[in-house]
Design an enzyme around this catalytic site. Structure first.
Site, PDB file in Angstrom:
ATOM      1  N   ARG A   1      47.031  38.078  37.283  1.00  0.00           N
ATOM      2  CA  ARG A   1      47.508  38.919  37.700  1.00  0.00           C
ATOM      3  C   ARG A   1      48.823  38.954  38.182  1.00  0.00           C
ATOM      4  O   ARG A   1      49.369  38.561  37.828  1.00  0.00           O
ATOM      5  CB  ARG A   1      46.850  37.404  39.548  1.00  0.00           C
ATOM      6  CG  ARG A   1      45.505  37.789  39.286  1.00  0.00           C
ATOM      7  CD  ARG A   1      44.964  39.356  39.603  1.00  0.00           C
ATOM      8  NE  ARG A   1      42.957  39.467  40.191  1.00  0.00           N
ATOM      9  CZ  ARG A   1      42.359  39.210  38.791  1.00  0.00           C
ATOM     10  NH1 ARG A   1      42.724  40.309  37.429  1.00  0.00           N
ATOM     11  NH2 ARG A   1      41.076  38.759  39.334  1.00  0.00           N
TER      12      ARG A   1
ATOM     13  N   GLU B   1      50.264  46.747  42.614  1.00  0.00           N
ATOM     14  CA  GLU B   1      48.844  47.385  41.794  1.00  0.00           C
ATOM     15  C   GLU B   1      47.897  47.843  42.626  1.00  0.00           C
ATOM     16  O   GLU B   1      47.700  47.040  43.462  1.00  0.00           O
ATOM     17  CB  GLU B   1      48.801  47.106  40.316  1.00  0.00           C
ATOM     18  CG  GLU B   1      47.445  46.181  40.936  1.00  0.00           C
ATOM     19  CD  GLU B   1      47.050  45.187  39.488  1.00  0.00           C
ATOM     20  OE1 GLU B   1      47.429  44.899  38.507  1.00  0.00           O
ATOM     21  OE2 GLU B   1      45.835  45.511  39.510  1.00  0.00           O
TER      22      GLU B   1
ATOM     23  N   HIS C   1      45.770  47.695  33.863  1.00  0.00           N
ATOM     24  CA  HIS C   1      44.834  46.277  34.008  1.00  0.00           C
ATOM     25  C   HIS C   1      43.655  47.107  33.726  1.00  0.00           C
ATOM     26  O   HIS C   1      42.005  47.081  34.516  1.00  0.00           O
ATOM     27  CB  HIS C   1      44.019  46.051  36.266  1.00  0.00           C
ATOM     28  CG  HIS C   1      43.980  45.177  36.284  1.00  0.00           C
ATOM     29  ND1 HIS C   1      43.791  44.225  37.893  1.00  0.00           N
ATOM     30  CD2 HIS C   1      43.061  44.114  35.654  1.00  0.00           C
ATOM     31  CE1 HIS C   1      43.532  43.049  37.823  1.00  0.00           C
ATOM     32  NE2 HIS C   1      43.080  43.012  36.948  1.00  0.00           N
TER      33      HIS C   1
END
Ligand code: GLV
Length: 324
Positions: A241, A270, A288
């Site tokens: 993360r 993000e 991601h």
């Protein structure tokens, strides 16, 4: 009048999963795939009994106060740091996630990112595309060895273990790990992984792989001090993360070659990316996508749907998250 529970699907997902949900629920989908603001999400959820979220929608006290009917939020992600679990518990809202179905795919991606980073594939590709390739050079994009090197894993849950197996059994790597709790001896033996303290992990890593959940405790688990403990030849891979790494400190360490390279699939704040990370050449950046194969994303969507179906049918989700 329909007696079916009402659910919201917060982002566009596979049409076949929407159709399956529509057999059980009055479904409101987000066909335009709008990334709603928290206020817009709250307005959409105000009259819903359940929600399917994707991990980017924050479920917290201000939102829950506006959603009195809400009973369950089914995340289509294994990580659930978008849930304020205490606020959900106080509001009587259950959370669920999608463990297991993405473990091997995410571990594959972690390894792909490790290899791309160690072997400088993104830098080399940019160079070639830019028309700069004139001739052979002995040190052209010479990177770090993967096979036989030391793989250090921070966070040793299901995905960490799947990465350890790939490294130990596939690439003959020495595997070290650090985790809140130590694995059972049989599991350590199967992963061929040695438990070490965090400082030792950082100091011995040729490749440091982050696979831990994001919590208050893991915020900036890798910052300037931790980067300073690493070898200048080491690589850092984050598939966990954003927020676990201090991205500003990392960009500086990369620019000053205090570590060799980084591979990042997740970022603080993000989809924004720290501007200095975009400037340094020795970083591989992906948006991601660690769990993004068609089969795995479908399995995740189906498991999130099954959690909603099971909850409203039996009063229990299949894979609830820890609500304590
Ligand atoms: C993706 O990041 C997930 O948590 O599943």
């Amino acid at each position: 009048m329909s007696t079916k529970p009402r659910i919201l699907i917060a982002r566009r997902i596979f049409p076949e999963v929407v159709q399956r949900l529509a057999q059980h629920f009055e479904v409101q989908a987000n066909d335009e795939d709008i990334a709603w603001t928290p206020q817009e999400l709250a307005a959409q959820l105000a009259d819903k009994d359940g929600a399917l979220t994707t991990g980017s929608q924050r479920i917290d006290a201000p939102l829950l106060a506006l959603c009195p009917r809400l009973k369950i939020v089914a995340n289509m992600a294994v990580g659930y740091n978008n849930f304020d679990v205490a606020a959900m518990r106080a509001a009587g809202v259950l959370g669920s996630n999608t463990p297991d179905v993405l473990t091997e795919t995410t571990a594959d991606f972690g390894f792909a990112l490790l290899m791309a980073t160690a072997r400088r594939m993104a830098e080399a590709e940019h160079y070639l595309r830019a028309g700069l390739w004139q001739n052979w050079r002995y040190d052209m994009f010479a990177g770090a060895e993967v096979h036989g090197s030391t793989l250090a894993i921070l966070g040793m849950g299901r995905i960490g273990q799947a990465i350890a197996r790939r490294g130990a059994h596939g690439f003959g790597m020495r595997v070290l790990y650090h985790n809140r709790s130590r694995l059972a001896p049989e599991l350590e033996a199967e992963c061929r992984a040695e438990y070490v303290g965090k400082d030792e992990l950082l100091a011995r890593a040729d490749h440091l792989m982050l696979v831990l959940p994001y919590t208050q405790q893991s915020h900036h688990a890798i910052g300037a001090a931790e980067l300073a403990r690493m070898k200048p030849t080491a690589t850092l891979i984050n598939i966990a993360r954003g927020g676990i790494v201090d991205d500003a400190a990392l960009a500086q360490a990369l620019a000053e070659r205090r570590i060799a390279a980084a591979g990042l699939d997740v970022f603080e704040g993000e989809p924004a990316v720290h501007p200095e990370l975009l400037q340094v050449p020795n970083v591989v950046l992906t948006p991601h996508i660690a769990s993004a194969t068609v089969a795995t994303r479908l399995a995740m969507a189906n498991l999130a749907a099954d959690n909603l179906i099971a909850f409203f049918r039996d009063g229990q989700a299949l894979t609830p998250v820890e609500m304590t």
